[in-house]
Design an enzyme around this catalytic site. Structure first.
Site: not given
Ligand code: Z2T
Length: 829
Positions: A371, A564-565, A570, A675, A679
């Site tokens: 991810h 978002k976080r 970001k 994602t 949405k």
């Molecule tokens: C996370 O939310 C995502 C990736 C991570 O890598 C860890 C966490 Cl907690 C270890 C996110 C990505 O940042 C985002 O781009 C992606 O859409 C999402 O995972 C689902 O794949």
């Protein structure tokens, strides 16, 4: 089990489940009076929520039982989705809609004297996740159930989910989220427990055939207790299971010596120590902190889940080599990678299989999803820690690595550099276990989560593994979202309007049917209703902003949202610098000129990891800018800056449908997929974004005329970074004015934001804020201009929604099922 002659009596009284308003009301009243032990008219909204949930829970659990029975009888392959995070949000509304009885419940609740919206609002979010990764897991569970796949989720039952965020004087304050007070959606299974071992030593012995056998002995035992949450599919009786493990002290380990010596306090302390394992979710998104307790969580959860999976397999009495025909396990990121080692240990040490035979089974069973490419997020564990906590597992890791490196050596003779670069053990001080490499070696497929991301992992962080294993092992599955929660539930009016134009709610099961909307695009009445729905959603958010922040915003203004976080990659800092730029420009205008400007509300939301100092500074600046701008009489409605506290799944369901424009502006190549971009577009909002993650595929699907793209391309990022560090790096005039305003104290104490400014201006601007600033401002100007033409804007929104079918998590799950898991749906008649 009950013998045949007595089964008649059981059948006669089998729970049927309510189907109409009367039946529903009867269940609610019964639960209020008996389960909640309240006298008849003593019912507030909280009790009404509980009783309604219990009524639906009863329905779900009977379907859950039937689904499990159906799967056991069919004896087909099952999928197990291992994720440390499941960001489920609320369950009641989702259950009512998926079961198809929301209208029934609405009528019943109404007759009993409550409003369904108020009842839904009573529920506390199940917030067992950080952000995208955890929410993706939740969307996947919805799709797996809706598509009738035999599938289980496995996770941890944290007592504290992601913290609750409060904003106090512009600063983030974290408050513990104790969510388990009363949770009608979980079923404790006190009879389903697994004892998990930690620490201890490994002893080797010879068996009768002279084979060496390893025995993991001593150490301590912690017990895992299963808690199950039913996952109802949409418009299908299939109800799958999410099994979450909770830790408690093992009953065998209760120290009677201490007890008899009267050392009661220290026995309680042991109890608490065991419970600590599942106490709290680590609040980091895209960051690995390498804490021992986190490794304990990982092994605890993985070992309990594998024990459960293996136990289920053993009941089928099949040969071990058939394991991969019955079981597919997906690793959601590297967090569950120890499962690879644990399965190898079970097969070799406990079941007595030969190493190679076991390893073939292991690698055929697992798939690994990556991810992120951010180096600080890639998990590594010190060898010493692993040795201490899991001594036998470390030996197995070394053996896996040895055999792996032998095959590499054969393929690339005398390439020492290759060996050091792909070794599962990083030879540094201290030595580290590279979990991503272990996951790759232990799986038959590795996937990224959007096309660009999957290309990047194959050409950068995992490129040597592509050379070793071949390109076929690596694949892409672009993320998706469930249209049930993110359209039907979050935006019921839009869902109805779409249904009226596409022939019912079929699109919720086959999202590509949205394309029929394009046929109605010239229908003025349709466009008008579309616009009215968006406006109503904005009014709702406006009221929420008034109630929570006491700021009045104009619902006719352009709502520009970034939720978002909070993370430097970001680039919320780019957004807020842009807002300041806009504010300065408005201030410099004459009153006449100002009147011609388009009103805008900039809405932010999101949590910063508690230890992420820079992210907290960004939150602080946004809040301080809001404090100044929102009370500036010269500005009025032209600009408002809002920080929504405690962004979570249920808030997203309100915010997303109210957006005109949302921001997905990460430095190219850093956001694996994203994602929320999906949405927002699905709810009729446009996007301003960079060529990153799934933005690229969204553009391909909806057309580049329907999205506001800007900024550096990922292939140019490295050169620019290099130039910043080794060449001369200058910041353009517009951005410098923003910095000057910050440093002159316009938004409070300049020192509070010194590091934020310096990161861009003086310290290499790693995230390329300065490089993208001007094109961001220019693009926002285009947005203003296009928004003035409301008719054309609405057409763009409708066209975009019509072309979003690809981004359903149903499509995504079908791709995993076919390309990675080799599983098929279990059709229900
Ligand atoms: C996370 O939310 C995502 C990736 C991570 O890598 C860890 C966490 Cl907690 C270890 C996110 C990505 O940042 C985002 O781009 C992606 O859409 C999402 O995972 C689902 O794949």
């Amino acid at each position: 089990s009950i013998p045949e002659p007595q089964r008649e009596a059981w059948k006669k009284h089998q729970v049927q489940g309510f189907t109409d308003k009367d039946g529903f009301e009867k269940e609610v009243v019964r639960h209020v009076e008996t389960t909640l032990a309240r006298s008849l008219f003593n019912c507030d909204e909280g009790a009404a929520y509980s009783a309604t949930s219990l009524a639906f829970r009863d329905r779900l659990i009977t379907e859950w039982n039937r689904t499990q029975q159906r799967q056991t009888t069919a004896d087909t392959k099952r999928v197990y989705y291992l994720s440390l995070e499941f960001l489920m949000g609320r369950a009641l509304d989702n259950a009512m809609l998926n079961v198809g009885l929301k209208d029934v419940a609405k009528g019943g609740i109404d007759e009993l004297g409550f409003r369904i919206e108020d009842i839904i609002e009573q529920e506390h979010d199940a917030a067992l996740g950080n952000g995208g990764l955890g929410r993706l897991a939740a969307c996947f569970l919805d799709s797996l159930a809706s598509l009738n796949y035999p599938a289980w989720g496995y996770g941890l039952r944290y007592r504290y989910g992601i913290f609750k965020q409060e904003i106090i004087n512009g600063y983030q304050v974290e408050v513990p989220d104790y969510w388990l007070d009363f949770n009608p959606w979980e079923f404790p299974r006190h009879d389903v427990t697994v004892d998990i071992q930690f620490y201890g030593n490994v002893r080797k012995s010879q068996d009768d055939n002279g084979k060496t056998v390893a025995h993991w002995e001593g150490g301590e035992i912690v017990t895992a207790v299963a808690y199950d949450m039913p996952i109802p599919g949409y418009a299908t009786p299939s109800t799958n299971n999410l099994r979450l493990w909770s830790s408690k002290a093992s009953s065998g380990e209760f120290d009677f010596q201490k007890f008899n010596n009267g050392d009661y306090e220290s026995s309680v302390a042991d109890q608490q120590r065991a419970e600590t394992i599942s106490a709290v979710l680590y609040p980091n998104d895209n960051l690995d902190r390498g804490k021992e307790l986190r490794l304990k969580q990982q092994y605890f959860w993985v070992a309990a889940s594998l024990y459960d999976i293996v136990r289920r397999f053993k009941k089928t009495k099949r040969a071990w080599r058939e394991f991969p025909d019955q079981v597919a396990i997906q690793l959601n990121d590297t967090h569950p990678t120890l499962a690879v080692v644990e399965l190898q240990r079970i097969l070799v040490d406990i079941e007595g299989l030969e190493w190679d035979e076991a390893w073939t089974i292991v690698t055929s069973t697992f798939g690994y999803t990556n991810h992120t490419v951010l180096p600080e997020a890639l998990e590594k564990w010190p060898v010493g820690l692993m040795q201490h906590l899991l001594p036998r597992h470390l030996q197995i890791i070394y053996d896996i690595n040895l055999f792996f490196l032998q095959t590499v050596e054969k393929k690339f003779p005398n390439d020492r550099e290759m060996l050091t670069s792909v070794s599962i053990i990083e030879e540094c001080q201290p030595k580290m276990v590279r979990m991503a490499y272990l996951a790759i070696v232990g799986s038959h497929k590795v996937n990224g989560v959007a096309e660009l991301h999957s290309d990047l992992i194959q050409t950068t962080i995992f490129k040597d593994f592509v050379k070793i294993f071949g390109a076929d092992k690596f694949t892409n599955v672009t993320n998706g979202i469930t249209p049930r929660r993110w359209l039907h539930q979050a935006n019921p009016r839009l869902s109805e309007l779409i249904a009226s134009k596409t022939g019912g709610h079929e699109f919720l099961k086959d999202l590509t049917q949205l394309n029929k909307l394009e046929l109605s695009i010239d229908d003025a009445a349709f466009r008008k209703e579309w616009a009215e729905i968006k406006y109503a959603n904005k009014v709702r958010l406006t009221k929420y902003i008034k109630k929570t922040l006491d700021v009045t915003v104009n619902p006719s203004a352009l709502f520009d949202v970034q939720v978002k976080r909070i993370h430097e990659y970001k680039r919320q800092q780019l957004n807020i610098f842009g807002v300041i730029h806009r504010y300065l420009a408005l201030k410099a205008m004459s009153p006449e000129e100002r009147k011609k400007q388009l009103p805008r509300v900039s809405i932010f939301g999101g949590k910063a990891a508690p230890g992420y100092w820079m992210a907290k500074q960004i939150i602080h600046l946004i809040n301080n800018v809001g404090a100044v701008v929102n009370k500036d009489p010269e500005i009025g409605d032209l600009l408002k800056v809002i920080y929504l506290e405690d962004y979570n799944v249920s808030k997203a369901e309100m915010i997303v449908p109210a957006s005109d424009l949302s921001e997905h502006i990460s430095t190219a190549g850093t956001e694996a997929s994203g994602t929320s971009n999906m949405k927002f577009v699905l709810n009729g909002g446009l996007i301003i974004g960079t060529c990153d993650g799934a933005n690229i595929e969204i553009t391909r699907e909806i057309g580049q005329e329907n999205i506001f793209l800007f900024g550096t391309l990922s292939e140019d990022v490295e050169d620019l970074r290099h130039a910043h560090t080794y060449g001369s790096h200058t910041v353009d005039a517009g951005l410098n004015k923003v910095f000057e305003a910050i440093q002159s104290g316009t938004f409070g104490e300049p020192n509070d934001f010194g590091a934020m400014v310096a990161a861009v201006r003086d310290h290499g601007d790693y995230y390329l804020v300065s490089d993208d600033f001007q094109s961001y401002i220019d693009t926002q100007k285009m947005v203003d201009n296009e928004y003035r033409n409301q008719d054309e804007w609405i057409r763009k929104c409708i066209r975009s929604v019509a072309r979003m079918g690809f981004f359903s998590s149903d499509r995504c799950i079908n791709e995993y099922a076919e390309g990675i898991w080799n599983v098929e749906p279990l059709v229900v008649n």
